[in-house]
Scaffold this motif. Structure first.
Motif, PDB file in Angstrom:
ATOM      1  N   ASP A 190       0.852  -1.184   0.000  1.00 17.97           N
ATOM      2  CA  ASP A 190       0.000   0.000   0.000  1.00 17.97           C
ATOM      3  C   ASP A 190       0.891   1.238   0.000  1.00 17.97           C
ATOM      4  O   ASP A 190       2.112   1.147   0.209  1.00 17.97           O
ATOM      5  CB  ASP A 190      -0.935   0.006   1.205  1.00 17.97           C
ATOM      6  N   ILE A 191       0.262   2.391  -0.242  1.00 17.78           N
ATOM      7  CA  ILE A 191       0.989   3.665  -0.252  1.00 17.78           C
ATOM      8  C   ILE A 191       0.345   4.589   0.762  1.00 17.78           C
ATOM      9  O   ILE A 191      -0.879   4.782   0.771  1.00 17.78           O
ATOM     10  CB  ILE A 191       0.970   4.320  -1.644  1.00 17.78           C
ATOM     11  N   ASP A 192       1.154   5.177   1.594  1.00 20.14           N
ATOM     12  CA  ASP A 192       0.667   6.126   2.585  1.00 20.14           C
ATOM     13  C   ASP A 192       1.663   7.268   2.703  1.00 20.14           C
ATOM     14  O   ASP A 192       2.868   7.047   2.897  1.00 20.14           O
ATOM     15  CB  ASP A 192       0.478   5.449   3.941  1.00 20.14           C
ATOM     16  N   ASN A 193       1.154   8.484   2.524  1.00 19.56           N
ATOM     17  CA  ASN A 193       1.991   9.679   2.628  1.00 19.56           C
ATOM     18  C   ASN A 193       3.196   9.623   1.691  1.00 19.56           C
ATOM     19  O   ASN A 193       4.289  10.072   2.016  1.00 19.56           O
ATOM     20  CB  ASN A 193       2.457   9.871   4.073  1.00 19.56           C
ATOM     21  N   GLY A 194       2.980   9.026   0.515  1.00 20.36           N
ATOM     22  CA  GLY A 194       4.017   8.978  -0.505  1.00 20.36           C
ATOM     23  C   GLY A 194       5.015   7.849  -0.361  1.00 20.36           C
ATOM     24  O   GLY A 194       5.970   7.765  -1.136  1.00 20.36           O
ATOM     25  N   ILE A 195       4.822   6.951   0.596  1.00 17.59           N
ATOM     26  CA  ILE A 195       5.750   5.849   0.839  1.00 17.59           C
ATOM     27  C   ILE A 195       5.048   4.521   0.561  1.00 17.59           C
ATOM     28  O   ILE A 195       3.961   4.258   1.080  1.00 17.59           O
ATOM     29  CB  ILE A 195       6.271   5.862   2.293  1.00 17.59           C
ATOM     30  N   ILE A 196       5.689   3.686  -0.256  1.00 22.71           N
ATOM     31  CA  ILE A 196       5.164   2.350  -0.548  1.00 22.71           C
ATOM     32  C   ILE A 196       5.734   1.382   0.489  1.00 22.71           C
ATOM     33  O   ILE A 196       6.938   1.388   0.765  1.00 22.71           O
ATOM     34  CB  ILE A 196       5.579   1.882  -1.957  1.00 22.71           C
ATOM     35  N   SER A 197       4.877   0.552   1.046  1.00 24.48           N
ATOM     36  CA  SER A 197       5.342  -0.447   2.011  1.00 24.48           C
ATOM     37  C   SER A 197       4.566  -1.739   1.806  1.00 24.48           C
ATOM     38  O   SER A 197       3.483  -1.746   1.203  1.00 24.48           O
ATOM     39  CB  SER A 197       5.167   0.046   3.441  1.00 24.48           C
ATOM     40  N   ASP A 198       5.132  -2.840   2.307  1.00 25.04           N
ATOM     41  CA  ASP A 198       4.461  -4.132   2.221  1.00 25.04           C
ATOM     42  C   ASP A 198       3.853  -4.537   3.555  1.00 25.04           C
ATOM     43  O   ASP A 198       3.565  -5.707   3.793  1.00 25.04           O
ATOM     44  CB  ASP A 198       5.430  -5.214   1.729  1.00 25.04           C
ATOM     45  N   GLY A 199       3.665  -3.578   4.434  1.00 23.74           N
ATOM     46  CA  GLY A 199       3.105  -3.866   5.744  1.00 23.74           C
ATOM     47  C   GLY A 199       4.147  -4.312   6.739  1.00 23.74           C
ATOM     48  O   GLY A 199       3.849  -4.513   7.913  1.00 23.74           O
ATOM     49  N   GLY A 200       5.370  -4.446   6.292  1.00 24.01           N
ATOM     50  CA  GLY A 200       6.458  -4.862   7.172  1.00 24.01           C
ATOM     51  C   GLY A 200       7.506  -3.783   7.278  1.00 24.01           C
ATOM     52  O   GLY A 200       7.206  -2.608   7.452  1.00 24.01           O
ATOM     53  N   GLN A 201       8.769  -4.174   7.088  1.00 22.29           N
ATOM     54  CA  GLN A 201       9.874  -3.245   7.275  1.00 22.29           C
ATOM     55  C   GLN A 201      10.323  -2.581   5.979  1.00 22.29           C
ATOM     56  O   GLN A 201      11.061  -1.610   6.005  1.00 22.29           O
ATOM     57  CB  GLN A 201      11.072  -3.993   7.899  1.00 22.29           C
TER      58      GLN A 201
END
Length: 758
Positions: A190-201
């Motif tokens: 997902d993307i939040d506040n311009g940062i892509i993450s996989d829910g982990g680190q």
């Protein structure tokens, strides 16, 4: 090519030879354009330019390698905040950091056609009868002609879904690219506040994968963001255009500067069919900086090294015009409107129940109303800059109809449309005036004649004389009250020319202003009585339109015919409430059982404003209105002091659905309220001998800060689809003021402006 996802579900899906991603890029996944895509896929490809490091994701979005989100906006920013609202929708669905969002004006393309405004504007009785087929025909016409139109509060309703889908599509593609790097399912990212993450680190910035993300493909079902935390939609985010407007770096039309550029001022004839007869060029040459006098059959311009010199030389040249036919005057306008009632072109456009049998041998209450043409009076006069080269033309100008403007300029220069590049600028106010684009055509012709870039700026006098005001209108209202005070029958007869028909004839069919005014004079249309379709539940009612030829060239304005429609309706409703002996708010509420959203606005404004029941001496007045999915109720406190109108308080309650940016929504409503106040106090001039008798803003009775007290706007919470709010505030203000003044004077004010000015 970037990495291709391993899952079979991510393979390209073909639809009639066009893959799903191409459909999304071109149409924002709008089902209404799928057929058009199947028929003309090449026509609908985005024509965006990408700078080094930028990646085009779809027709509404580019992202560069630094992570800057560049949102493409086809709508003209006239101060209504559209260059913030549309990017906010996209950025919310993308999960962007608002600080990284920027805006770029869209090129002319069918992808950005405003079919919603086209349907409102061009729908005829035939297309209404044709139903979906008629709407489809107008939709295709608008798309084929790339009708990029701004107006009528249609920007957000038209493009809301497209921008949301564009943001969602980009989020999916970016997540796919990041997931491919991490070798995880993209659904876990997902993307939040311009940062892509996989829910982990693991995290990535958007710009790091933007280039490769564009090579992935969308799933069959486009997922939207879930949850309400950290969402940009619904927040009072700062406007993107404000910083540059505050520090002065924002470029309006008159700010454009090109190498070797000259300046021009123009003079056109009086209102009507005016031809240039003579000009004193020798006197103009006496001004230092004078370069050349450029003339056509209908206007004369002076070109100089600076605008002051050009305008001074133009004054000294003393142009003389010859007018064919009788010159327009306020008296001739009134005569034409009254004469229309006895003409044969009148038509009943709205009808319910049986009025004839009800009115026969009955006691009828009747009143007559009149509305004068209202001027636009935008702070920025008409202006355009043109540079004409060998087979190439460039135009810098604000326009609410860029494709039509480009076509007109190309036609005037005898060039192909693709040889003309139009750079759309933000407008320093418009209220609909920039729907016309004659300044762009004139600037192009002058620049071609000079062989150098030329900036044409109309003087304030020229801007007022050549304004295309809102339509003048007369109304004869009649009603029958029952024994319990309820309205049993209602008949509105309205004599008015149609400003929107005239505007379309000018901008789409290239008719001269006097030709458009004359040719539309015999056509009865709902566009001329918009706003008179009753929001109240009455058993028997009708609206008749009597087309008129007033000899005045009219134009697209804020709220258009709703301005006079609301004045006629809400003023007469108040008179009927008084005759029935029923308090005005209760009188309206008893007829709004089938209109709960408007009823809610009315009760809210009554509670917020401390409604006193319209008692004598209260100085309080009410009015309600609805248009295009927006509902508003207004209460004002007004007084007459030494013959001068003052408004001490305006309270408005508005239901416009779920608003993207509540603060901008309130700004739009507040702006509309002041616009409506200006129409009530001034914003109109008498006409005599084909000319307005005043052209100085300070002499028009316009509201000043000292004339306006507290303004309060309450947005009703709603989960309905967002409606445009730029127009809804204007129509109910004038009738609310007229109704308020009745409580302090005992006199009914049935004309606009409320206090006549000579």
């Amino acid at each position: 090519m970037g990495r291709v996802p391993r899952k079979a579900a991510n393979r390209r899906k073909q639809v009639g030879g066009v893959n799903r991603r191409t459909l999304l890029v071109g149409a924002g996944a709008s089902a209404g354009l799928l057929l058009a895509w199947g028929l003309w896929p090449r026509t609908y490809r985005p024509n965006l330019n990408a700078a080094p490091g930028e990646t085009v994701f779809n027709a509404f979005l580019k992202i560069d390698k630094a992570g800057r989100i560049i949102v493409i906006v086809p709508q003209t920013e006239t101060g209504q905040g559209v260059t913030t609202l549309l990017p906010q929708i996209l950025a919310d669905e993308l999960g962007a950091d608002w600080r990284t969002v920027g805006v770029q004006s869209a090129p002319i393309s069918p992808l950005y056609a405003n079919s919603l405004l086209a349907k409102e504007w061009l729908a005829s009785d035939w297309s209404r009868l044709a139903g979906e087929a008629g709407e489809w025909a107008i939709d295709q016409y608008a798309t084929r002609r790339a009708l990029m139109l701004t107006g009528g509060g249609t920007s957000v309703p038209m493009f809301h879904d497209a921008y949301r889908e564009a943001g969602a599509a980009a989020r999916v593609l970016l997540c796919q690219a990041a997931a491919a790097r991490w070798d995880v399912p993209w659904e876990s990212c997902d993307i939040d506040n311009g940062i892509i993450s996989d829910g982990g680190q693991r995290t990535l910035k958007i710009g790091e994968v933007a280039a490769e993300a564009a090579d992935f493909d969308l799933p069959d079902i486009l997922p939207f963001r879930q949850g309400q935390t950290d969402r940009l939609a619904g927040q009072d985010l700062p406007r993107l255009d404000i910083p540059s407007k505050i520090d002065g770096s924002h470029n309006f039309a008159a700010d454009i500067r090109l190498p070797d550029m000259l300046f021009a001022s123009i003079r056109q004839g009086p209102i009507g069919n005016a031809l240039l007869k003579s000009v004193n060029e020798q006197a103009a040459k006496s001004v230092t900086g004078f370069l050349k006098l450029v003339r056509t059959d209908r206007w004369v311009a002076v070109v100089a090294t600076n605008w002051w010199a050009a305008n001074k030389a133009l004054d000294l040249s003393d142009p003389v015009f010859e007018l064919a036919g009788a010159p327009v005057s306020s008296a001739s306008i009134d005569v034409a409107l009254e004469r229309a009632f006895s003409g044969s072109a009148g038509q009943r456009l709205y009808s319910q129940g049986d009025l004839k049998s009800l009115f026969d041998n009955a006691t009828i209450l009747a009143s007559e109303f009149s509305v004068a043409p209202g001027l636009h009076l935008a702070l920025e006069p008409m202006c355009a800059t043109a540079r004409i080269g060998d087979g190439v033309a460039e135009i810098w100008m604000p326009t609410q109809a860029p494709a039509l403007a480009r076509a007109a300029i190309a036609g005037a220069l005898d060039m192909a449309e693709h040889e003309v590049t139009l750079y759309p600028l933000h407008a320093g106010g418009s209220f609909g005036r920039k729907m016309d684009f004659e300044a762009g055509v004139q600037a192009a012709l002058i620049a071609r004649d000079m062989g150098r870039p030329v900036q044409l700026l109309w003087s304030r006098l020229e801007d007022v004389v050549q304004d295309r005001p809102s339509a003048p209108a007369h109304a004869r209202m009649a009603a029958k009250l029952g024994r319990n005070g309820a309205i049993e029958g209602w008949l509105a007869k309205v004599a008015a020319p149609c400003a929107m028909t005239q505007t379309w004839d000018r901008i789409a069919h290239h008719k001269l202003p006097h030709e458009a005014s004359r040719d539309s004079a015999g056509a009865s249309t709902r566009l001329a009585v918009a706003g008179m379709e009753l929001p109240y539940a009455l058993p028997n009612w009708a609206v008749d339109h009597y087309p008129a030829y007033a000899g005045l060239s009219l134009g697209f304005t804020r709220a258009n015919a709703h301005l006079h429609g609301a004045f006629f309706t809400e003023s007469f409703i108040d008179e009927l409430a008084h005759q029935a002996g029923i308090e005005a708010l209760s009188f309206r509420i008893q007829m709004l059982g089938g209109n709960p959203r408007l009823a809610h606005c009315l009760t809210t404004v009554g509670a917020m404003g401390g409604w006193q029941g319209g008692i004598e001496g209260s100085g309080q007045g009410l009015a309600v209105h609805e248009m295009s999915g927006a509902y508003a109720a207004v209460m004002v406190e007004a007084a007459l002091d030494g013959g001068k109108l003052s408004v001490g308080r305006i309270v408005a309650a508005v239901d416009g659905g779920e608003q993207v940016n509540p603060d901008i929504a309130r700004q739009q409503v507040e702006s509309g309220l002041i616009y409506g106040l200006a129409l009530a106090m001034g914003a109109s001039v008498p006409y005599a001998r084909g000319m307005p008798t005043r052209a100085i803003l300070g002499r028009m009775g316009l509201p000043r800060l000292a004339d306006i007290g507290e303004v309060t706007v309450e947005l009703i919470r709603s989960t309905a689809r967002p409606a445009g709010l730029s127009d809804i505030g204007a129509p109910p203000v004038a009738p609310a003021i007229a109704n308020a003044l009745f409580t302090v004077t005992g006199q009914r004010f049935r004309q606009l402006p409320i206090l006549s000015r000579t």
